[in-house]
Design a protein around this motif. Sequence first.
Motif, PDB file in Angstrom:
ATOM      1  N   LEU A  81      56.102 -66.035  49.966  1.00  0.00           N
ATOM      2  CA  LEU A  81      57.175 -65.548  49.363  1.00  0.00           C
ATOM      3  C   LEU A  81      57.389 -66.259  48.476  1.00  0.00           C
ATOM      4  N   GLY A  82      57.310 -67.660  48.396  1.00  0.00           N
ATOM      5  CA  GLY A  82      57.607 -68.460  47.333  1.00  0.00           C
ATOM      6  C   GLY A  82      56.776 -69.349  46.794  1.00  0.00           C
ATOM      7  N   PHE A  83      55.202 -68.910  47.033  1.00  0.00           N
ATOM      8  CA  PHE A  83      54.686 -70.309  46.523  1.00  0.00           C
ATOM      9  C   PHE A  83      54.503 -69.441  44.807  1.00  0.00           C
ATOM     10  N   ASP A  84      54.655 -70.544  44.534  1.00  0.00           N
ATOM     11  CA  ASP A  84      55.084 -70.536  43.383  1.00  0.00           C
ATOM     12  C   ASP A  84      53.129 -71.260  42.333  1.00  0.00           C
ATOM     13  N   PHE A  85      53.096 -71.193  42.824  1.00  0.00           N
ATOM     14  CA  PHE A  85      51.610 -72.354  41.959  1.00  0.00           C
ATOM     15  C   PHE A  85      50.359 -71.039  41.454  1.00  0.00           C
ATOM     16  N   HIS A  86      50.680 -69.370  42.573  1.00  0.00           N
ATOM     17  CA  HIS A  86      49.761 -68.437  41.904  1.00  0.00           C
ATOM     18  C   HIS A  86      50.267 -66.820  42.207  1.00  0.00           C
ATOM     19  N   PRO A  87      51.139 -66.730  41.223  1.00  0.00           N
ATOM     20  CA  PRO A  87      51.434 -65.303  41.022  1.00  0.00           C
ATOM     21  C   PRO A  87      51.374 -64.752  42.681  1.00  0.00           C
ATOM     22  N   GLY A  88      49.715 -64.605  41.794  1.00  0.00           N
ATOM     23  CA  GLY A  88      49.154 -63.175  43.179  1.00  0.00           C
ATOM     24  C   GLY A  88      49.108 -63.387  44.629  1.00  0.00           C
ATOM     25  N   VAL A  89      49.317 -64.951  44.820  1.00  0.00           N
ATOM     26  CA  VAL A  89      49.737 -64.889  46.213  1.00  0.00           C
ATOM     27  C   VAL A  89      51.025 -64.349  46.832  1.00  0.00           C
ATOM     28  N   LYS A  90      51.704 -64.840  45.519  1.00  0.00           N
ATOM     29  CA  LYS A  90      53.200 -64.117  46.058  1.00  0.00           C
ATOM     30  C   LYS A  90      52.844 -62.705  46.173  1.00  0.00           C
ATOM     31  N   VAL A  91      52.631 -61.875  45.132  1.00  0.00           N
ATOM     32  CA  VAL A  91      52.161 -60.863  45.225  1.00  0.00           C
ATOM     33  C   VAL A  91      51.495 -60.053  46.276  1.00  0.00           C
ATOM     34  N   ALA A  92      49.982 -60.825  47.065  1.00  0.00           N
ATOM     35  CA  ALA A  92      49.735 -60.182  47.749  1.00  0.00           C
ATOM     36  C   ALA A  92      50.572 -60.150  48.947  1.00  0.00           C
ATOM     37  N   ALA A  93      51.558 -61.729  49.197  1.00  0.00           N
ATOM     38  CA  ALA A  93      52.042 -61.911  50.673  1.00  0.00           C
ATOM     39  C   ALA A  93      53.039 -60.693  51.040  1.00  0.00           C
ATOM     40  N   ALA A  94      53.909 -59.828  49.536  1.00  0.00           N
ATOM     41  CA  ALA A  94      54.857 -59.172  50.348  1.00  0.00           C
ATOM     42  C   ALA A  94      54.071 -57.472  50.608  1.00  0.00           C
ATOM     43  N   GLY A  95      53.089 -57.571  49.656  1.00  0.00           N
ATOM     44  CA  GLY A  95      52.193 -56.025  49.819  1.00  0.00           C
ATOM     45  C   GLY A  95      51.431 -56.480  51.506  1.00  0.00           C
ATOM     46  N   CYS A  96      50.936 -57.314  51.789  1.00  0.00           N
ATOM     47  CA  CYS A  96      50.776 -57.301  53.425  1.00  0.00           C
ATOM     48  C   CYS A  96      51.917 -57.025  54.247  1.00  0.00           C
ATOM     49  N   ILE A  97      52.785 -57.324  53.899  1.00  0.00           N
ATOM     50  CA  ILE A  97      53.967 -56.869  55.172  1.00  0.00           C
ATOM     51  C   ILE A  97      54.534 -55.724  55.602  1.00  0.00           C
ATOM     52  N   PRO A  98      54.705 -54.632  54.718  1.00  0.00           N
ATOM     53  CA  PRO A  98      54.614 -53.337  55.533  1.00  0.00           C
ATOM     54  C   PRO A  98      54.054 -53.214  55.895  1.00  0.00           C
ATOM     55  N   HIS A  99      52.465 -53.228  55.977  1.00  0.00           N
ATOM     56  CA  HIS A  99      51.189 -52.408  56.858  1.00  0.00           C
ATOM     57  C   HIS A  99      51.611 -53.629  58.113  1.00  0.00           C
ATOM     58  N   LEU A 100      51.362 -54.906  57.907  1.00  0.00           N
ATOM     59  CA  LEU A 100      51.396 -55.492  58.933  1.00  0.00           C
ATOM     60  C   LEU A 100      52.832 -55.357  59.951  1.00  0.00           C
ATOM     61  N   PHE A 101      53.933 -54.526  59.741  1.00  0.00           N
ATOM     62  CA  PHE A 101      54.910 -54.238  60.564  1.00  0.00           C
ATOM     63  C   PHE A 101      54.165 -52.766  61.235  1.00  0.00           C
ATOM     64  N   LYS A 102      53.420 -51.844  59.795  1.00  0.00           N
ATOM     65  CA  LYS A 102      53.259 -50.389  60.864  1.00  0.00           C
ATOM     66  C   LYS A 102      51.916 -50.818  61.716  1.00  0.00           C
ATOM     67  N   ALA A 103      51.038 -52.002  61.532  1.00  0.00           N
ATOM     68  CA  ALA A 103      50.115 -52.434  62.700  1.00  0.00           C
ATOM     69  C   ALA A 103      50.832 -52.982  63.569  1.00  0.00           C
ATOM     70  N   LEU A 104      52.413 -53.479  63.952  1.00  0.00           N
ATOM     71  CA  LEU A 104      53.085 -53.997  64.986  1.00  0.00           C
ATOM     72  C   LEU A 104      53.363 -52.348  65.698  1.00  0.00           C
ATOM     73  N   ILE A 105      54.329 -51.522  64.790  1.00  0.00           N
ATOM     74  CA  ILE A 105      54.777 -50.223  65.317  1.00  0.00           C
ATOM     75  C   ILE A 105      53.613 -49.338  65.876  1.00  0.00           C
ATOM     76  N   LEU A 106      52.638 -49.414  65.131  1.00  0.00           N
ATOM     77  CA  LEU A 106      51.544 -48.756  66.421  1.00  0.00           C
ATOM     78  C   LEU A 106      50.610 -48.918  67.218  1.00  0.00           C
ATOM     79  N   SER A 107      51.081 -50.286  67.615  1.00  0.00           N
ATOM     80  CA  SER A 107      50.948 -50.860  68.648  1.00  0.00           C
ATOM     81  C   SER A 107      51.643 -51.045  70.172  1.00  0.00           C
ATOM     82  N   PRO A 108      51.146 -51.553  70.920  1.00  0.00           N
ATOM     83  CA  PRO A 108      52.163 -51.233  72.257  1.00  0.00           C
ATOM     84  C   PRO A 108      53.760 -52.447  72.339  1.00  0.00           C
ATOM     85  N   ALA A 109      53.288 -52.936  71.067  1.00  0.00           N
ATOM     86  CA  ALA A 109      54.610 -53.722  71.443  1.00  0.00           C
ATOM     87  C   ALA A 109      56.020 -53.793  72.224  1.00  0.00           C
ATOM     88  N   GLU A 110      56.995 -54.571  71.780  1.00  0.00           N
ATOM     89  CA  GLU A 110      58.269 -54.809  72.235  1.00  0.00           C
ATOM     90  C   GLU A 110      58.827 -53.430  71.324  1.00  0.00           C
TER      91      GLU A 110
END
Length: 1166
Positions: A731-760
């Motif tokens: 999220l603080g990667f300043d060498f390439h703006p696209g990396v920061k944007v893509a990393a941020a965009g991933c986070i909601p989908h990662l939590f959705k994956a965890l919520i849909l899984s049997p995770a505690e």
Amino acid sequence: MSGPTLESLVSPEYATYLVQLFQRFLSNDKAIREPAEQELDSALQHSPDQFLGAMGDLISTHEREDVRSMSAILLRKLASREPPYPDSTPTIQRDAYWIHLQQQTRTFIQARLITSLEREHVKQVRNKVCTLVGGLLVNNMATRVLQTENPNSLRTAVQGWPELLGTLYHFAQSDSDMHREITYKVIAQVPAIVEEQDVDHVKSVLGAGLRDRSIQVRAQGLKAMVNYVLLHDAKEAVKQFPGIVPPMVDILVALAEGQSANDEELLSDCLGTLADLAEWIPKLFKTSVDRLVDFVAAMLNAGDRFMSSTKWAALEVLLAISDRSKVMIRKSRFCATIVPLLLQMMVNITDEEEWYTNLNDEKTEDEEYEVAPQILDRLSLNLGGADVIPIAYPHIQRMFSSAQWQERHAALVVISNLAEGCHDIMLPELSSILSMVLEFANDVHPRVRYAACTAIGQMAIDFAPDLQMRHSRNIYPVLLALMQDSAVPKVQLHAAGASVNLTESIELTALEPFMDDIMNACSQLFNGHHVLQEEAVSLITTVANVAEGQFVKYYGAVMPILLSILQQATQKEHATLRSRALECAMLSALAVGKEALGNDAQVLLTVLSQAQREIEADPSSALSSFLPLAWGRMCKILGTEFAPYLQYVMPSLIVTSKQLPKYKVLNDDEEPEEDDDWDYTEHQGQRIGIMSSLLEDKCLAVEMFLVYAKELGADFAPYAPEVLAICIGLLGFDFHPGVKVAAAGCIPHLFKALILSPAERNSILVAWQGTSDSMMNQVLKGRTNVRMREDGEGLAALFKAYGDTMEEMGPGFGQMTLHGDNMVKFVGVVKNEIKHWLDTLSERLGSFLIFGRLLVATLNFVVSFVAMVNAPDQDEEAEQLDEIMEIDEDILSEASKCTHKVFKVQGTTLFGAFANLLEPLEAMMQSGDFKMTVPWALGIFCDLVQSTGPDAFQYQEHFLQRFIGGIVGDSPDLRQCAAYGIGVCAQYGGPNFYPAMAGAISNLVTAIAGSFINDPQHENREVTENAISALGKIYRFVLATSQGAQALVGQVDPDQLLKQWVEAFLKLPVLSDTIEAPFNVELLLDLVSSQNAVVLGSNNSNLAHIARALGEVLITEALVEDQAELQKRVATMFTSLLNSLDAAARKAVEDSFSVESLVVLRKYLR
């Protein structure tokens, strides 16, 4: 580490050994040179103090020039080399050999170098010693600055060599040209050496350099002054160094008048330095632009007197000014003087046989011809058509009518390069311009036909989608004919390329009539050169992307060809063809879908697996940048069936995503290699190269994480924790703006994956609390670093990701999602964004901001604001502030949406922290900026009411009367927000808000009536729609309740209100605002179904109008495509009403729709 004595460092025996080692090291005989290289590495590794110390002694004492020169070169390179470190050692903890030397060794070497600077009379050696001195201060330290962003690293380096600065100041007073030149050469390399000195003293020393009697010294003085100035804040530099540019222009003139090659080399060097100054502090050039224009024009008119690279360096100074300050260039003679010269350069083109046979290399023309169009393109992008077109157009007209093919060719190239920057000026004349270009597509000279293809292709990009909608039927036949021009394959190639550009932005209805002909033309190109095949594959890819399901007609013929290429075209020259075939195969499969794909799915998976193994064996394979996308598309096709293949694709993506940036520091005499994998930038006076290809791969890897998490949901959960940790770190990667944007965009989908899984549940909540904290910290950190649009995009992406994750968490975790310190921090972040916006707004408008209260400089605030925004001659500071405000607008917009989502999840639990927002929100509402700032603040209160319902009434004093008054405000943005707010209060606010509805109704009716009179073309349609919707909500949620009707008894007639709503809706159905539309359509359907007499009208007089309105709903694709149930209800009612009308009334309704709309509606009437 125990060090040798100074005597052993300089012993004659060891010096003799080094000289002999150097001779073997420089041998042309590989059998001699390679052992010497190994011996040198061994000596450095095992005895760095002795080896480097003796080398420093040779520099100042050896009698042979070549030995002194080689010692300086090797000491510079080896001192900055890293010793062998374990692979696990973080880059940030690795130091160069110079840092590992004992202090006495470093002091010894530094003393020897100062001696060399004093005594060395051979210029070439002296220059190498100067470069070495700068390198010891900067090379290894620049690495730390790049990693830690700690400017004190350089200051520490300077403090470690205190004698150097005194020596340089002494040299500056010397009668020796050699010594004075050394001073400025070293300061130019390491301006930080004087950064802590008294500014006036440094200005005096460097100013003397600009006035020196020696042109060589003055040139170095120019570089030193510029690099020192660039250490300062731009505003401070303008105050401190107001008159430095005129003497610098004098230096340029003197160098240009020189006769030696060294003079031109110095001239080019000084121009490059001045371009850096122009890029960062253009205001310093305010009084010198026209003089620079005359100087550059004289160079361009000097024929072969100067190398092309020197001319471009001169132009770059002016272009750098235009990048940052349009006003100065517009007020100068630049366009009138330089544009005609650029056009003339574009005519200087020869007709060489190589052009006809070379399909691989586009750049076979003279350099001036190649570069001049790029300069014209950049200039038009900076200034726009109003400044460039009046100068260029008369020349273009003359060139089009010329008998010389070179001039017709150049005119088409000019059109290609002006299209983007001059879009607004050229768009009204698009038909005539395109007709002219299409005419030259049939020119007798193939080079002109080629240029016409290029122009069409560029216009297809720059004027999309207007060109595709209005002119594709005229363009495709021309391009298809040129694709048959087998006598000139290069024309075929560019006709196919132009077809790709045209097709990328076209609607299927416009493409469909030409699809058969395009596919037939592509099949012919497969018989030609592999470069033609590459373009044919790209065109097929584009057609498949547009045609989607309809591409199934061609799929059976296309896929065998693509699979054949993928499996058989393994030669090196076919690498690009194979890569494009992979992309085409995957997009074709995606277009037709899993069912049509059939057994080819397994074949494609086999191809992808083979390609994965190929890349693992050879990472430089051309497939490496295409394969991750291909796997991602396969995932989209197969859905959850793709999950077993994650084990093959994720390991390499994880490795790539964790790669650290690779960079290198160039010495003063080093030129960057021509390598597309590397980009170069200036930092602290040094040129630093960053491996951009690695950054692109890293960005692509993170984007693939997003695809897999989004498509696979719970099946991606096993990888989610590791990927989440990676994304948080980026999220603080300043060498390439696209990396920061893509990393941020991933986070909601990662939590959705965890919520849909049997995770505690608790583990997910803990993960979110940590993630939330990290994201807010990055927002606060990122806010201080926002200087360019890319920075703003990263910050906006963080807000979007935060809000999206809250939405994903909300349904399962409710109000536990955000609490305690995280809630306070979130509110603090929003408060900080508001304060930043108000500060920027205040600066832009020349007001004064005391946080919590904005003091406007004049009573005519709005008038002044509009005048400033529209003023044609804003100075460069105003332009820069406008750009900052545009960036901040995007950030604050995402912050506002994020706040809405947080309110939606948290509800009343946010009240405690929300109180801290009241003061800045009040400041926003008092700002007087009714276009953006006030509506944004009111929008927050809309969210508050919607999320907390009746409990929000405790804050009504801050917004309710502003809603009511804003309905009839002057700003459309304010009117829309206020009307929406009243609708929200009616729907969610509860009984406490009911009494205020009477005043709101009066203003809503007035606003709607005014819009029909003052805005007959409905340019502000959504404003009126929100007012209409608010009336409907008051009727349904207030007057339809007994408590609401009682509260407004005697003040509001429900039937009268309903009549006003239905009349307004039937005049202007609420369609464009997709948030408000469904409610209004459903209200109409319910009222018609219940046979409401007011809605149906006297004697059912409104039926035809209602049918017409419902027909408009059905043809509004954005409204009904995701509303299956609503679409069904509307279609049923529409059909019923239409069938109930007599023939004349029905015909009138049908005739009110276009032919295209009737095609859509008739499918509902079957």
